[in-house]
Each structure stands twice: as C-alpha cells, then as structure tokens.
Design a protein around this motif. Structure first.
Motif, mmCIF file in Angstrom:
data_model
loop_
_atom_site.group_PDB
_atom_site.id
_atom_site.type_symbol
_atom_site.label_atom_id
_atom_site.label_comp_id
_atom_site.label_asym_id
_atom_site.label_seq_id
_atom_site.Cartn_x
_atom_site.Cartn_y
_atom_site.Cartn_z
ATOM 1 N N GLY A 206 0.817 -1.215 0.000
ATOM 2 C CA GLY A 206 0.000 0.000 0.000
ATOM 3 C C GLY A 206 0.845 1.257 0.000
ATOM 4 O O GLY A 206 0.514 2.245 -0.677
ATOM 5 N N ILE A 207 1.948 1.243 0.748
ATOM 6 C CA ILE A 207 2.865 2.390 0.778
ATOM 7 C C ILE A 207 3.459 2.622 -0.606
ATOM 8 O O ILE A 207 3.481 3.748 -1.111
ATOM 9 C CB ILE A 207 3.989 2.157 1.814
ATOM 10 C CG1 ILE A 207 3.420 2.244 3.236
ATOM 11 C CG2 ILE A 207 5.123 3.160 1.626
ATOM 12 C CD1 ILE A 207 4.406 1.832 4.313
ATOM 13 N N PHE A 208 3.920 1.550 -1.246
ATOM 14 C CA PHE A 208 4.512 1.677 -2.580
ATOM 15 C C PHE A 208 3.489 2.212 -3.574
ATOM 16 O O PHE A 208 3.785 3.091 -4.387
ATOM 17 C CB PHE A 208 5.043 0.322 -3.056
ATOM 18 C CG PHE A 208 6.208 -0.196 -2.265
ATOM 19 C CD1 PHE A 208 7.075 0.675 -1.618
ATOM 20 C CD2 PHE A 208 6.437 -1.559 -2.161
ATOM 21 C CE1 PHE A 208 8.153 0.189 -0.888
ATOM 22 C CE2 PHE A 208 7.510 -2.050 -1.441
ATOM 23 C CZ PHE A 208 8.371 -1.167 -0.796
ATOM 24 N N GLU A 209 2.271 1.663 -3.495
ATOM 25 C CA GLU A 209 1.212 2.098 -4.413
ATOM 26 C C GLU A 209 0.881 3.572 -4.206
ATOM 27 O O GLU A 209 0.766 4.340 -5.167
ATOM 28 C CB GLU A 209 -0.031 1.231 -4.188
ATOM 29 C CG GLU A 209 -1.190 1.554 -5.116
ATOM 30 C CD GLU A 209 -2.427 0.716 -4.815
ATOM 31 O OE1 GLU A 209 -3.512 1.087 -5.302
ATOM 32 O OE2 GLU A 209 -2.308 -0.291 -4.087
ATOM 33 N N VAL A 218 6.947 -3.321 -7.884
ATOM 34 C CA VAL A 218 6.788 -3.437 -6.430
ATOM 35 C C VAL A 218 7.811 -4.382 -5.811
ATOM 36 O O VAL A 218 8.467 -4.057 -4.821
ATOM 37 C CB VAL A 218 5.350 -3.899 -6.074
ATOM 38 C CG1 VAL A 218 5.271 -4.333 -4.608
ATOM 39 C CG2 VAL A 218 4.362 -2.763 -6.320
ATOM 40 N N ARG A 219 7.981 -5.571 -6.375
ATOM 41 C CA ARG A 219 8.907 -6.540 -5.789
ATOM 42 C C ARG A 219 10.356 -6.076 -5.924
ATOM 43 O O ARG A 219 11.182 -6.319 -5.045
ATOM 44 C CB ARG A 219 8.728 -7.922 -6.445
ATOM 45 C CG ARG A 219 7.453 -8.633 -6.011
ATOM 46 C CD ARG A 219 7.460 -8.922 -4.513
ATOM 47 N NE ARG A 219 6.267 -9.625 -4.047
ATOM 48 C CZ ARG A 219 5.229 -9.038 -3.476
ATOM 49 N NH1 ARG A 219 5.231 -7.723 -3.310
ATOM 50 N NH2 ARG A 219 4.187 -9.738 -3.063
ATOM 51 N N LYS A 220 10.677 -5.398 -7.019
ATOM 52 C CA LYS A 220 12.036 -4.880 -7.198
ATOM 53 C C LYS A 220 12.351 -3.804 -6.162
ATOM 54 O O LYS A 220 13.443 -3.767 -5.587
ATOM 55 C CB LYS A 220 12.204 -4.314 -8.612
ATOM 56 C CG LYS A 220 12.153 -5.364 -9.708
ATOM 57 C CD LYS A 220 12.346 -4.732 -11.078
ATOM 58 C CE LYS A 220 12.307 -5.785 -12.180
ATOM 59 N NZ LYS A 220 12.496 -5.190 -13.521
ATOM 60 N N VAL A 221 11.386 -2.925 -5.925
ATOM 61 C CA VAL A 221 11.572 -1.872 -4.922
ATOM 62 C C VAL A 221 11.656 -2.495 -3.526
ATOM 63 O O VAL A 221 12.435 -2.054 -2.681
ATOM 64 C CB VAL A 221 10.429 -0.840 -4.996
ATOM 65 C CG1 VAL A 221 10.514 0.157 -3.846
ATOM 66 C CG2 VAL A 221 10.467 -0.109 -6.332
ATOM 67 N N GLU A 249 11.436 11.561 -6.716
ATOM 68 C CA GLU A 249 10.374 12.014 -5.805
ATOM 69 C C GLU A 249 9.616 10.813 -5.213
ATOM 70 O O GLU A 249 9.151 10.867 -4.066
ATOM 71 C CB GLU A 249 9.400 12.970 -6.514
ATOM 72 C CG GLU A 249 8.680 12.410 -7.728
ATOM 73 C CD GLU A 249 9.460 12.634 -9.030
ATOM 74 O OE1 GLU A 249 8.833 12.574 -10.108
ATOM 75 O OE2 GLU A 249 10.686 12.856 -8.963
ATOM 76 N N VAL A 250 9.496 9.737 -5.989
ATOM 77 C CA VAL A 250 8.858 8.517 -5.473
ATOM 78 C C VAL A 250 9.713 7.902 -4.376
ATOM 79 O O VAL A 250 9.206 7.496 -3.323
ATOM 80 C CB VAL A 250 8.622 7.496 -6.615
ATOM 81 C CG1 VAL A 250 8.187 6.145 -6.043
ATOM 82 C CG2 VAL A 250 7.580 8.014 -7.592
ATOM 83 N N ALA A 251 11.016 7.837 -4.616
ATOM 84 C CA ALA A 251 11.942 7.296 -3.616
ATOM 85 C C ALA A 251 11.902 8.120 -2.331
ATOM 86 O O ALA A 251 11.924 7.566 -1.224
ATOM 87 C CB ALA A 251 13.354 7.254 -4.176
ATOM 88 N N ALA A 283 -3.260 -0.867 2.335
ATOM 89 C CA ALA A 283 -2.631 -0.410 3.573
ATOM 90 C C ALA A 283 -3.611 -0.450 4.737
ATOM 91 O O ALA A 283 -3.260 -0.865 5.851
ATOM 92 C CB ALA A 283 -2.073 1.000 3.391
ATOM 93 N N GLN A 284 -4.848 -0.032 4.497
ATOM 94 C CA GLN A 284 -5.842 -0.001 5.570
ATOM 95 C C GLN A 284 -6.192 -1.404 6.061
ATOM 96 O O GLN A 284 -6.426 -1.622 7.253
ATOM 97 C CB GLN A 284 -7.110 0.728 5.100
ATOM 98 C CG GLN A 284 -6.919 2.229 4.906
ATOM 99 C CD GLN A 284 -6.418 2.924 6.170
ATOM 100 O OE1 GLN A 284 -6.950 2.708 7.269
ATOM 101 N NE2 GLN A 284 -5.386 3.738 6.022
#
Length: 536
Positions: A206-209, A218-221, A249-251, A283-284
């Motif tokens: 959820g944080i990544f999204e 997602v898995r790479k990050v 900015e995403v990082a 996330a929720q």
C-alpha cells in the motif's frame, strides 16, 4: 611343478621382463602421472558445507531437542518430504533468490532441484494431500548456492527447523502464536538479546502504491528497501532510482515511511495519521490486522521483543501478510564490511571468496510470515491460508558455541552417564568382564546411558581415563570381594577427590541408587548440556 611347466613359467617371466624393458619410459610416466593425480586431489568437503562431529554435534542435537519439544507443546505434528522437488514446483517462488537454487541434472526424464526451503515443499504437500488444516513441524536440510560465511552459520547446506499453521482461522490468531513460538524458542536456547522485526506485506504494498510505484516494480523496490538494515538510506535510494528505475520524488516519499520503526502501537499510530494512506485499501487492511495483532501480542506477553519496522520486506515472493525475522546484535555486518570484503577478494586466488565470515553478519536467526496463496498455486486455485516460522539452526549454533566456548571443555561428546568398572587383582582375578557386561546391560534396560571398557583385565587408571573421556558422572565399581558378596560401589566422577572411595550399596538396589545419584547431580533438574544451551 613339472620341469616343462617351470620352463614355461620362466619363459613368461622372461617375456614380461623383456616387455617391461622395452617400455621403461611409459611405465615410469604412468607412475609419475598417478603420483601427480594423488597430489592434486584435495580431500575436503564442498564449499559451503562441513562435517559435524564431537561437541558440535552435542550442541546441535540439543538445539534440535529443544525446538522439537517446543513444537510438540504447541500441538505440532511432524512430516518429511524429499530433499529434491520437481523444478517446476520451486520455480517462481523466491523472487531474486531463485538464482541460488541448486538444479540437478536430468535423471529419468524429470527436471529436479534441491529444495531451497521447507515452506514450498510443505505447500505442495498440503495441496497434494487435500489437507484443510494442519500444524506441522519439519526439521531437515535445505540447499542454497549462496556466498558462505562458515563461522557465522551461513552455509550452502544447512538445517531449518520449521513450524507452520495451515487452515482457516480467526484473523491473526495463528500469526500471534507463531510469534510466541519464535520468542519462546530463542529464549529456551539462552538467546535473550534479540528483536523480532515485523511488517505487513499489505501495508508495504500500500505504501509503494500510494507513493507512485507501478505494480510491476513493487517486488524490485521491496528488495531494495529490505537492505536498509545493512545499508544507509542514501545507498538504498540510489539503488531504487538508478537500478530499479524509480523517480527520485517517489523514492523520497517511500523514505518517509520505511525509516519508521517502533512498538506495534507506535508504528500503527504513525500509519493511521498518514493522509497518503488514508484511502489506500491495501494499507488499511494491513493496519486493521496489525491493530488486532497488537492485543494478541500483549496476551502472550511478548510485546517488548517486537519491533514494527516498515523497512522489513523479506525478498520471497510468496508472502501475502505478516512478515517477520528475529535478529541479534551479531546479525548486522561490521561497519567496515566493504573494506574487509575488498581485502578478502584481493587476497583470494579465485573469483569468489571461499568464506565471507569476516565481512558479513550472522543475519536473521529465525524468519517467516504469512503466505495465503502458495498452496493455491498447486491446487487449481483452492487456497489454504498458511503462516509459519523457520529457525536457522547453524546460525543459532554459531551464537551458542561462541558464548559457551569455555564451558564446552567440561562437556563430553558422548551421552554416557555411568561407567561400569571392576577393581581387583592377584591370583584368580579375571577382570569381571562378563559381570561388567551384565551390570551395564541392566542399566541399559532401565534407560541409563552406560559404558564399560572393552578389555578383560582392565587397569584401574585406564578405566578412569576412559570414563573421563566419555564425560560420565558416576562410576559403578565391581570390587573383587564386594561384588560376590552382593555389594556394588558408587562413586561420583570429576570431583577431584581421588581419595573418595564412594559408597557401598546392595547390588539389588543398583538402578534405583544410580538414578537417585544422577538426579542429585543435576542442578535444578537440568543436565549440563541443557544448562549450557540455556546459558544458565
């Protein structure tokens, strides 16, 4: 032998000598070649493996015994699976770590690989046998083509001790019990200074999204974020931007989250206050489950051992919910790890360093998580929720051995409790060998670990030396005059009192007296090995 036969034999010998004389260079060359081959052959175990013997095995067996007892207390039943699986069973389950799988040659038309862990084989077992619920434990070897660090317990062949709970239950109930098991298991092994870091895949995803990471990244990050326990944020951010193709900015947004850690309720408070996550369903859902978990953790009394760390990602692809790993002070690599690694590589003759112990840490000593979809991969989508933990025995062993190095000198590698001896001499003395055998057998039949010297007329000093090597605590002594009169002498060993002759007992009371004596020597009812393992 006839004259004709003898002559014929002589001709053969002469012919053989002539043949040998005709090829002197080839024979010498052959001998030289064999000698060179013998010199070139290095007798060793394969890289990342080792032989286990003597006191190391005593420690490892004690670890197995402690964990097995724990698993049984929690209702676990054991299973066993093949050491190799069909390659397609393992493929696509381990993310970037898939490159560490040992693939075997094609044998009989099937492509197989050595098992990488015990979790995927367990999921295959559940699906194959149509099991709807089980609490199973499994202690067995697994194989990873990883960089070895032998003194840190990081090996290519090693044992895992797993316990998993499969089935549909109320939310977070099995998860909280697994966390209780890992805390109880490590404490029982005398490892008290540890933390169980945990996170939730739904929260992390959820944080990544919410921060703008596309689904295919997602898995790479995640694999980059998981390195925060080894690298500073600047290095992790650089990997995310330059190697994982994420905008800066995403990082930066991700960094605001993954640097956060604390108790479950502290980290939950931070997450609940985040506007960025307020409308993120994944996330929720994770936050809701972690809120439930907080109460159950309190019920088991393990809250002080838990750290809710948003940087924990766990690289394996099959995790779907709660993830966790137990770490100690020695888990992290040394601060100058890069410098030590460069030095080791420079000094190595090969491209790869044989042992990375100098520049790596022990790593996690237990790890696991929830994997609700793994069974479904093997059963046409019929999913069985699962959660479990794996204890890394070799890593735990390295901690215990380092901690108990001095005490190990007092521990024998055998499990002998009693040594049966015979004292006597002079005319008519036969050494009581048959009698020692009979008494030893009597002790064996009553569950007492006993030995005797395999010699007829045994020297007294040699018997005591043999008893000392086994680590026996009590000597049962058959005296030349005493034993025929129905008496046996019991003597406590290793007390440094040679003048102590022990106590005489009736032969008919031998077993009862021996067990009472052994019990009296165990402090708090625990033997020396258990006390060593528990650091008492």
């Amino acid at each position: 032998m006839s004259t004709e036969t003898a002559a014929s034999a002589a001709e053969k010998i002469t012919g053989a000598n002539a043949l040998a004389a005709a090829k002197p260079t080839n024979q010498k060359s052959s001998k030289k070649s064999k000698k060179q081959d013998a010199q070139q052959f290095l007798l060793k175990t394969p890289k990342g493996t080792k032989d286990w013997f003597d006191k190391d095995m005593v420690i490892r067996d004690a670890i197995f015994g402690s964990l097995t007892s724990l698993f049984k207390r929690h209702g676990g039943v054991t299973i066993d699976t093949p050491v190799f699986e069909l390659r397609e069973i393992l493929t696509g389950k381990y993310g970037e770590d898939s490159k560490l799988i040992y693939n075997l040659e094609d044998q009989g038309g099937e492509l197989t690989s050595l098992r990488y862990d015990l979790t995927v084989p367990f999921a295959r077992f559940v699906a194959m046998n149509s099991i709807s619920s089980i609490k199973r434990y499994h202690i067995a070897k697994v194989y990873r083509r990883d960089q070895p660090a032998m003194t840190k317990g990081r090996m290519r062949e090693f044992y895992q001790c797993d316990i998993d709970i499969a089935g549909n239950y109320d939310s977070m109930v099995p998860d909280s019990e697994i966390l209780s098991i890992v805390c109880e298991g490590l404490t029982n092994l005398g490892i008290n200074e540890f933390k169980v870091k945990l996170n939730h895949r739904k929260i992390l995803d959820g944080i990544f999204e919410a921060c703008g990471v596309k689904e295919e990244y997602v898995r790479k990050v995640s694999s980059a974020v998981d390195k925060l326990d080894k690298l500073p944020w600047e290095a992790v951010k650089k990997e995310m931007v330059q190697e994982k193709d994420q905008p800066e900015e995403v990082a930066d947004k991700i960094g605001e989250f993954v640097k956060v850690k604390g108790s479950i309720r502290e980290t939950l408070s931070f997450l609940k206050s985040s506007e960025l996550l307020a409308n993120n369903a994944s996330a929720q859902k994770g936050i809701e489950e972690m809120t439930t978990l907080a109460d159950y953790v309190d019920a088991f009394g393990i809250g002080e051992k838990i750290s809710f760390d948003l940087s924990l990602a766990r690289g394996l692809d099959y995790y779907t919910g709660l993830i966790y790993e137990a770490v100690t002070e020695g888990s992290a690599p040394p601060e100058n790890a890069d410098e030590l690694k460069s030095k080791a590589q420079k000094n190595s003759k090969d491209k790869e360093v044989d042992d990375a112990s100098e520049y790596v840490g022990i790593g996690s000593i237990a790890a696991g998580g929830r994997y609700d979809n793994l069974v479904g991969m093997f059963s046409n989508g019929k999913s069985i929720p699962c959660v479990g933990i794996s204890f890394g025995v070799e890593r735990i062993f390295s901690i215990i051995k380092a901690r108990a190095a001095k005490q190990l000198d007092k521990i024998g590698s055998a499990h002998t409790q009693v040594y049966v001896m015979a004292f006597g001499g002079g005319e008519g003395w036969n050494g009581f060998l048959k009698e020692r055998m009979a008494v030893t057998n009597q002790l064996w039949q009553e569950g007492v670990n006993a030995e005797y010297l395999y010699k007829g007329k045994a020297n007294i000093r040699k018997q005591f030396d043999a008893a000392e090597k086994t680590g026996a605590k009590v000597a049962v002594i058959l005296g030349k005059e005493e034993y025929p009169a129905g008496q046996i002498r019991l003597k406590v060993l290793g007390q440094g009192a040679e003048s102590d002759e022990g106590e005489l007992i009736k032969a008919e009371n031998l077993v009862e007296a021996v067990k009472a004596k052994l019990d009296s020597l165990n402090q708090d009812g625990l033997d020396d090995i258990t006390r060593l393992i528990r650091a008492i």
